[in-house]
Design an enzyme around this catalytic site. Structure first.
Site, PDB file in Angstrom:
ATOM      1  N   GLU A   1       0.840  -1.194   0.000  1.00 34.05           N
ATOM      2  CA  GLU A   1       0.000   0.000   0.000  1.00 34.05           C
ATOM      3  C   GLU A   1       0.882   1.254   0.000  1.00 34.05           C
ATOM      4  OE1 GLU A   1      -3.535   1.901   2.843  1.00 34.05           O
ATOM      5  OE2 GLU A   1      -2.061   0.531   3.704  1.00 34.05           O
TER       6      GLU A   1
ATOM      7  N   LYS B   1      -9.755   2.575  -2.034  1.00 34.86           N
ATOM      8  CA  LYS B   1      -9.896   1.942  -0.722  1.00 34.86           C
ATOM      9  C   LYS B   1     -11.238   2.311  -0.091  1.00 34.86           C
ATOM     10  CE  LYS B   1      -7.304   1.515   3.650  1.00 34.86           C
ATOM     11  NZ  LYS B   1      -6.108   2.013   4.379  1.00 34.86           N
TER      12      LYS B   1
ATOM     13  N   CYS C   1      -5.429  -2.915   2.729  1.00 39.10           N
ATOM     14  CA  CYS C   1      -5.138  -2.843   4.162  1.00 39.10           C
ATOM     15  C   CYS C   1      -6.362  -3.037   5.067  1.00 39.10           C
ATOM     16  CB  CYS C   1      -4.408  -1.534   4.455  1.00 39.10           C
ATOM     17  SG  CYS C   1      -3.435  -1.565   5.988  1.00 39.10           S
TER      18      CYS C   1
END
Length: 260
Positions: A42, A109, A143
């Site tokens: 990331e 995300k 994540c």
């Protein structure tokens, strides 16, 4: 049956230094010649920076995105990882799927890490992204998404592989490893989790623990923590499909509709 050669790049990132990170990645990848997919952490070009006003760039001007396209072309492989992107007056933690032919697919995300105030600096994505490569369907995640199994639920085996790119600090390494295995087991899929190592600009330590896990939850790549590495593993479609036939838990899964 299809196979996918997958390269995990567990990198020691330089804080908010796009040029140096891209240069270092070129050096780390110079011996990768036979991979189909290269997976980076990331925010691989900056670290987990909450300064998108300084670090984020528009897609068509992004040095990190341009580097990904060049790397994909030179290695004849898809290159994926996330970067900070500026778009429409907002900032996104955007995962890029850069193909060798220059085309790209993106995923913004969805779950922003509020404990680091990510939700105050970046805009939330609202769509899942599934891509295809070598006969595999692949779900892109970033994540903190890993903690939300409803968002990741593999309804009717919609995907074969889940990729999670991360900056996941070492105090929570047990949770990282456990959640990666759980997502593989419950979704009957391979899981690729790529994390960084080293310390960032906030003096947070990252132990890496990047993993390639099969549909049983067994690790196919599991290196010692706290060191950078580049490792390539091969995964197969036939064994996955055989296991789904022998152990079809997806047929008993609860039905639901997710409203975003």
């Amino acid at each position: 049956m299809s196979e996918l050669r997958t390269t995990l790049v567990q990198a020691d990132l330089r804080w908010e230094d796009i040029g140096t990170n891209c240069q270092l990645l070129d050096e780390w990848l110079q011996d990768v010649t036979t991979s189909d997919l290269i997976v980076l952490p990331e925010m691989f070009s900056t670290g987990f920076s909450m300064a998108p006003d300084r670090m984020a760039e528009p897609m068509d001007q992004s040095k990190a995105v341009a580097w990904m396209q060049q790397a994909a072309q030179s290695h004849h492989a898809v290159v994926t990882g996330s970067v900070a992107v500026a778009e429409g007056g907002q900032y996104f933690n955007r995962m890029i799927w850069a193909r060798p032919d220059g085309t790209m697919v993106t995923y913004d995300k969805r779950h922003l890490f509020r404990m680091a105030d990510e939700h105050e600096h970046y805009a939330m994505g609202n769509e899942r992204t599934v891509v295809e490569l070598n006969g595999f369907k692949i779900l892109l995640t970033v994540c903190y998404d890993l903690r939300f199994p409803v968002w990741l639920r593999n309804v009717d085996c919609e995907y074969d592989i889940m990729i999670c790119v991360a900056n996941w600090p070492s105090p929570r390494r047990m949770q990282w490893r456990t959640l990666l295995q759980a997502r593989a087991i419950e979704n009957l899929c391979y899981v690729i989790g790529v994390n960084r190592v080293g310390n960032d600009g906030n003096d947070l330590h990252y132990s890496g623990d990047s993993l390639l896990i099969d549909y049983r939850g067994d690790a196919l790549i599991d290196e010692a923590p706290d060191r950078a590495f580049v490792r390539t593993g091969v995964i197969g479609k036939e064994s996955l499909e055989d296991f789904r036939e022998q152990y079809p838990t997806h047929r008993d899964a609860d039905r639901f509709t997710l409203h975003v």
